[in-house]
Structures are given as C-alpha cells and as structure tokens.
Design a protein around this motif. Structure first.
Motif, PDB file in Angstrom:
ATOM      1  N   ASP A 119       0.885  -1.163   0.000  1.00  0.00           N
ATOM      2  CA  ASP A 119       0.000   0.000   0.000  1.00  0.00           C
ATOM      3  C   ASP A 119       0.923   1.213   0.000  1.00  0.00           C
ATOM      4  OD1 ASP A 119      -1.359   2.246   1.330  1.00  0.00           O
ATOM      5  OD2 ASP A 119      -2.931   0.841   1.946  1.00  0.00           O
ATOM      6  N   GLY A 122      -0.648   6.703  -1.990  1.00  0.00           N
ATOM      7  CA  GLY A 122      -1.633   7.342  -1.114  1.00  0.00           C
ATOM      8  C   GLY A 122      -2.000   8.782  -1.423  1.00  0.00           C
ATOM      9  N   PRO A 123      -2.055   9.191  -2.695  1.00  0.00           N
ATOM     10  CA  PRO A 123      -2.440  10.575  -2.966  1.00  0.00           C
ATOM     11  C   PRO A 123      -3.922  10.781  -2.644  1.00  0.00           C
ATOM     12  CG  PRO A 123      -2.356   9.344  -5.015  1.00  0.00           C
ATOM     13  CD  PRO A 123      -1.870   8.418  -3.935  1.00  0.00           C
ATOM     14  N   HIS A 133       4.020  12.690  -1.003  1.00  0.00           N
ATOM     15  CA  HIS A 133       3.641  11.400  -1.568  1.00  0.00           C
ATOM     16  C   HIS A 133       4.761  10.828  -2.434  1.00  0.00           C
ATOM     17  CE1 HIS A 133      -0.390  13.341  -0.851  1.00  0.00           C
ATOM     18  NE2 HIS A 133      -0.471  12.231  -0.144  1.00  0.00           N
ATOM     19  N   HIS A 159      -4.299   3.074  -2.852  1.00  0.00           N
ATOM     20  CA  HIS A 159      -5.150   3.499  -1.734  1.00  0.00           C
ATOM     21  C   HIS A 159      -5.406   5.016  -1.752  1.00  0.00           C
ATOM     22  CE1 HIS A 159      -7.339   2.392   1.828  1.00  0.00           C
ATOM     23  NE2 HIS A 159      -6.896   3.478   2.434  1.00  0.00           N
ATOM     24  N   VAL A 348       4.141   4.568   4.318  1.00  0.00           N
ATOM     25  CA  VAL A 348       3.507   5.857   4.625  1.00  0.00           C
ATOM     26  C   VAL A 348       4.395   6.620   5.619  1.00  0.00           C
ATOM     27  CG1 VAL A 348       1.377   6.976   5.435  1.00  0.00           C
ATOM     28  CG2 VAL A 348       1.245   4.693   4.423  1.00  0.00           C
ATOM     29  N   PHE A 356      -1.352   3.711  12.343  1.00  0.00           N
ATOM     30  CA  PHE A 356      -1.240   2.313  11.924  1.00  0.00           C
ATOM     31  C   PHE A 356      -1.179   1.370  13.117  1.00  0.00           C
ATOM     32  CE2 PHE A 356      -0.076   4.392   7.921  1.00  0.00           C
ATOM     33  CZ  PHE A 356      -1.021   3.775   7.110  1.00  0.00           C
TER      34      PHE A 356
HETATM   35  N1  ARG Z   1      -3.995   9.454   1.730  1.00  0.00           N
HETATM   36  C1  ARG Z   1      -3.126   9.382   2.871  1.00  0.00           C
HETATM   37  C2  ARG Z   1      -2.367  10.701   3.051  1.00  0.00           C
HETATM   38  O1  ARG Z   1      -2.260  11.477   2.120  1.00  0.00           O
HETATM   39  C3  ARG Z   1      -2.127   8.250   2.776  1.00  0.00           C
HETATM   40  C4  ARG Z   1      -2.721   6.862   2.657  1.00  0.00           C
HETATM   41  C5  ARG Z   1      -1.797   5.799   3.174  1.00  0.00           C
HETATM   42  N2  ARG Z   1      -2.335   4.458   3.154  1.00  0.00           N
HETATM   43  C6  ARG Z   1      -3.227   4.013   4.020  1.00  0.00           C
HETATM   44  N3  ARG Z   1      -3.676   2.782   3.897  1.00  0.00           N
HETATM   45  N4  ARG Z   1      -3.681   4.732   5.014  1.00  0.00           N
HETATM   46  O2  ARG Z   1      -1.882  10.949   4.128  1.00  0.00           O
END
Ligand code: ARG
Length: 587
Positions: A119, A122-123, A133, A159, A348, A356
């Motif tokens: 994973d 994550g954008p 990112h 994701h 991440v 997490f």
């Molecule tokens: N969209 C999130 C961000 O910009 C990151 C996602 C990371 N992946 C996840 N499974 N939470 O911070």
C-alpha cells in the motif's frame, strides 16, 4: 544457486557441528577487516559459553576441522577468536562464473512465494500529489520490485484518499458557487452529465478555499459534514459529482505515476470499502470490542505494557461519519477476503505511525487480518536546504509534476555541461534527460535509510560523480560502450578465469549481491541496494582503471575481463531496476 556467504556458512557450520556445537554458529559474513581475510565467522565467541572453553580454543578446533576444505587459501584466528577466511582464486573465479551463468545472478528465488500487498503512494483526490507522496511512491515502488524479484506475488494498491470530510467540503463549495447544477437538485432523476463540471485545476483551486472556509466558519463546516454523510449514504447527485472528482484526479495521477515509471495493480480508494463497514462494525460490536464514548464508537487498543498512551481507534463519529481508521480497517477485511495475503506493507510517512499501530491492533484483536503480518514501513521527511520540510520558493507545496519538470531541466543542463549526449537526435536526448532527472531524484531518496530525513538538493543529486543516480547510470553506460567497442574489434566475453590482483575485489563485490538483496528485504530498506550498487560501480571503476581491456594481448584474459564487465553491467542494471531507475543505451 546459493550465495557465497550461505555456502561458507554451511561449510563453517559443519565444522562447528564436527566439534559438537550448533551448526548455526557457523554463520559467515563479509569481513569488516578485509586486510585480515575476505570473510569472517564470529561464532566461536558465542560458542565459548556452550563449550565451556575459551573462545580461542573453540576457534582453533573449528579451524582444524576446516583444514580439509579446498575452498580456502587462508584460514586464521584473530583477536579473541574471530575466524578469518580467504578463498582460493580458483574457487572465487568459479563462483563468479556460476553467477554469470545464472539468470538470477546468484540470488535465490523464494522456495515458497508469499502474497505481498504493498500500500503506497496514497495521494488524495482533488489535491495535487506533492513531494510528501513522492517518498511513499519511490520507496513503495522499489519494495514492490524487490518482492517481485524474490519471486513473490505482489499486489500494489495506491489506496487513494477519496473519502471523508474533504469530499464534503468540495461538494458544498461547488454547491455554493453553482447551485444550478443538476447534482444538487434532489428532484432530478438523472442521468447525470458524462462530462465533469470541474477540471483538476478547478479542484486544486476549490479545495484550499473550501478548507479555509470550514476552518473559519462552524456553520460552513457543519454543511460540509452533512454533505459528507449524505455522500457516504450514496445520495445520487453527490455520488455522481464525486465520481467526476475521482475520474479527473485519476487521469492526473496516471500521468504522474507514468512519468515516474511506477505502476499499480490496483487503483482502489478508501471509498471502495464503504459497503463493508456496517458488517465490520457489527462484528466488532458483537465481539464487545467497540464501545460508545461520548457519542463516538471506538475500539480501545491500549495494552498493559505500552510505554506511551495509545488512544482508542475511532470507528464512527457521533454524526455517523466514518474515519480514516475505519476505512483502513475495512480495507484489511477487503484485502484478506480478496487475496489472503501473507504480508501487507504500508509505505507511509512515519508521522502516521500511531494511526497504523491503532489500526493493526484493532485488526488483530478482532481477528480481521487472517494470516497476514501487517507492517507500517515509515519514512522521514524530505527537507529543503533550510532544513525545514520542503516547499517551493514561494513557500507552497511543490507539485510532483513541477518537481519532475525541474529535475529533467537540470539533467538537461548537466548533460550539456558534461558534454554528454550532445550529438544525439533531440528525442533521444530528451529521453536521456528524463531518465537522468528521475534517477537523480529516486536515488537520492533511496540511498538514505528510509527513516532518516534528507535535504532535497537537486544540484547535488544531479552530479555525475559521487553517490548519485546519474553516476551509476553513467557507470553502466560506460560498460555498455566498452562492450560495443570490444565487439567492433571482434573481442567477445568468454570464460571467466580465476582472478588476478586486478579482478579479485570486483568479484568479491559482485558476489555480495544476494546478501544485499536479503538485507534490503529484512529491513524493508532499498538503501541496502543503493549502497551495493555504489560499491559495485566503484569496484568496477578501480578494476577498469588498472587494466587495458581493449588492448589486452592475452585473448583468454581479455575474454574473461569482458565477461566480468558484462556481469557487472547486468548486476548494475538489475539493481538499478530494483530501485526503479532506467539505464540509457548511451549518453
Ligand atoms: N492518503 C493518505 C495521506 O495522504 C495516505 C494513505 C496511506 N495508506 C493508508 N492505507 N492509510 O496521508
């Protein structure tokens, strides 16, 4: 084929066993003291306790048992009982010849492959993908390449951040500006227009305005919350509008990831698991794992021996809206159902570590993660020259696209300065500049231990000497050119001979590839591969400086040196590929 260190560990392990000691003590690694030996085993120190003998006496017994081995030119004991080993040139040459004949360059494929979900990226919808990112994308892609190379089944998922309050903010901002659009007419029965009412530029302008308005005005925030809840409850107009946000954003992401040479198996988003949430919440409630706390539904995840307070995971706010943790938890359910993974890696920013930890604990408590091991692969920040998180000169977030553009421009300038690729057709030259620019950015990121912060300094990343991507590309390109010149004069790679003083270090360096791959996997650290690539390129450069391959009179030696050069090239290309870096044909 087995690696040199695995092979040596086995031989030395047998010697320990012959002395009545555990064979694991024979673990042998590349020496920290190359002046004393090429490899070392420190097992005698650990064995002393079991054997109730001084470590040196243990080492002597092990060394005696090793005397019969033909692989060694030198066996010696140093200090309190380190066993130092040096291979015969014949053995080393034969090992390198075997590596050259192996499609995997001596790296063993996993006997029972794993299913690994990665994973990363994550954008978020409606926000330009920024440098935050970028690290996730670069590191995640390298890990995806590594696991694939190991023979595992990898599934990468971007994701996409496409759910939650920002979506409600956007919907209400558009509603306030253009209330006439059919998406807001509750009486409208569809179908909704195929063409998006907004472009990516519109979204990028709308979102910060909407977010600021919600920050300043509680009524405006309430509106956005209500719209979010309505979207999550599938209100048709909002849903149709939101689908446009996704499509518009994905088109831009596709372009950015494409330029970076990164591909994903899945372009799923947080929203994709929305329908799994009610059953998951019912399961957690039935198991008595979730409880109400001031109107919100939470899963307590604190454990007795926590050194720091771990707050409960919030599943549902008092208004019924779901959170980042809820979608992450439901995504675990989805992934376990769809793929039954052995391992799930979340690449991440380290600043999300607590999130997490909460999600993983909740998943394990509720038995949602199947056989999967869940791991957060955190990383540090990319800072500007001022040591603070990287910003553009104007102080804003740098868009990925602009950053790639800047890197390509700079690469172009460096090529000119270095007098490289000067007479190439424009298209080829542009392609080389693109590869060099991206290599500079990726290598600079991957060559640092991922948890360290690093300073973004394109000038330094772009040099053709030192630990940079362009240096490594250039090293590989030089070998290509050597092999072409040799072929032009009728000299081809041939059998690899035992090394002379000139070739030995390079061979030892190349033989470390399987260890570097294993270390990269164990630490989830592409930096191990970057270090290896740099070491190999430097060893080649020393080798190349001390011989004259093209004018070598002994054809056997020449053919062997060409084969060693070709092996170095294959090794560099392979490792750079694991880092996501391409090597031009020429430059
Ligand atoms: N969209 C999130 C961000 O910009 C990151 C996602 C990371 N992946 C996840 N499974 N939470 O911070």
């Amino acid at each position: 084929m087995t690696s040199l260190t695995a092979y040596l560990s086995e031989i030395v392990g047998r010697a320990f066993a012959a002395c009545g000691l555990p064979a694991e003590l024979g673990r042998t690694q590349v020496s920290d003291r190359p002046d004393l030996g090429q490899f070392q085993c420190n097992g005698a120190l650990a064995a002393a306790k079991i054997a109730r003998k001084p470590p040196r006496a243990v080492a002597e017994a092990v060394v005696d048992a090793l005397r019969a081995e033909e692989a060694f030119a030198g066996i010696a004991i140093a200090g309190p009982g380190f066993v130092n080993l040096t291979l015969t040139d014949g053995f080393l040459g034969a090992h390198i010849a075997a590596m050259a004949g192996d499609a995997r360059l001596g790296v063993p494929a996993r006997p029972d492959p794993l299913t690994v979900i990665l994973d990363f990226g994550g954008p978020n919808v409606a926000k330009p993908m920024h440098v935050g990112h970028l690290r996730a994308t670069i590191i995640g892609d390298s890990l995806q390449r590594l696991y694939r190379f190991l023979g595992d089944r990898t599934i990468s998922d971007v994701h996409l951040g496409d759910w939650g309050l920002p979506m409600g903010m956007l919907i209400t901002e558009i509603r306030n500006r253009r209330p006439d659009l059919p998406y807001f007419d509750e009486a409208y029965a569809g179908p909704y227009p195929d063409d998006a009412p907004v472009t990516l530029e519109d979204l990028e302008e709308l979102y910060p305005v909407a977010a600021a308005a919600c920050r300043d005005d509680p009524a405006r925030l309430e509106e956005a919350r209500a719209a979010t809840a309505a979207l999550q409850a599938h209100r048709p107009g909002y849903w149709a509008l939101w689908r446009h946000f996704i499509r518009v954003s994905l088109a831009a992401l596709d372009r950015d990831f494409g330029t970076l040479g990164v591909r994903f198996d899945l372009f799923k988003g947080e929203a994709d698991v929305n329908d799994l949430i009610p059953a998951m919440i019912a399961h957690l409630t039935a198991k008595d794992l979730a409880r109400r706390d001031e109107g919100a539904l939470v899963v307590p995840v604190a454990e007795a021996d926590d050194k720091q307070e771990i707050p409960p995971l919030i599943l549902e706010k008092s208004d019924g809206g779901v959170m980042y943790g809820t979608t992450d938890l439901a995504t675990i359910v989805d992934r376990v159902q769809s793929f039954d993974p052995d391992l799930v890696l979340y690449v991440v920013d380290q600043r999300q570590h607590l999130h997490f930890e909460q999600v993983f604990r909740a998943a394990r408590k509720a038995g949602l993660s199947g056989k999967a091991r869940l791991e957060h692969i955190g990383f540090g920040t990319m800072n500007g020259l001022d040591g603070r998180p990287f910003k553009t000169r104007a102080g804003g977030v740098m868009k990925l696209q602009d950053l790639i553009g800047a890197a390509t421009d700079q690469a172009e300038a460096r090529l000119t300065e270095a007098g490289l690729a000067s007479d190439y057709p424009a298209e080829e030259r542009a392609d080389v500049a693109r590869m060099v620019g991206i290599a500079a950015v990726k290598f600079a990121d991957l060559s640092n231990w991922r948890m360290s912060n690093y300073i973004f300094d394109l000038d330094r990343f772009m040099r053709f000497e030192g630990r940079t991507g362009p240096y490594l590309q250039y090293a590989a390109v030089r070998i290509k050119s050597l092999l072409r010149k040799a072929a032009d004069q009728g000299a081809e790679p041939g059998a690899i001979l035992p090394p002379s003083d000139i070739e030995r270090d390079l061979m030892l360096e190349l033989a470390r590839l399987p260890d570097a791959v294993a270390a990269a996997e164990a630490k989830r650290a592409p930096s191990e591969l970057a270090d290896f690539a740099y070491g190999a390129a430097q060893a080649f450069s020393r080798f190349y400086a001390s011989c004259h391959i093209l004018s070598e009179a002994d054809r056997g030696v020449q053919a062997s040196q060409l084969a060693l050069s070709a092996l170095t090239l294959r090794t560099l290309v392979q490792v750079l590929d694991l880092l996501g870096i391409e090597v031009p044909e020429r430059m």
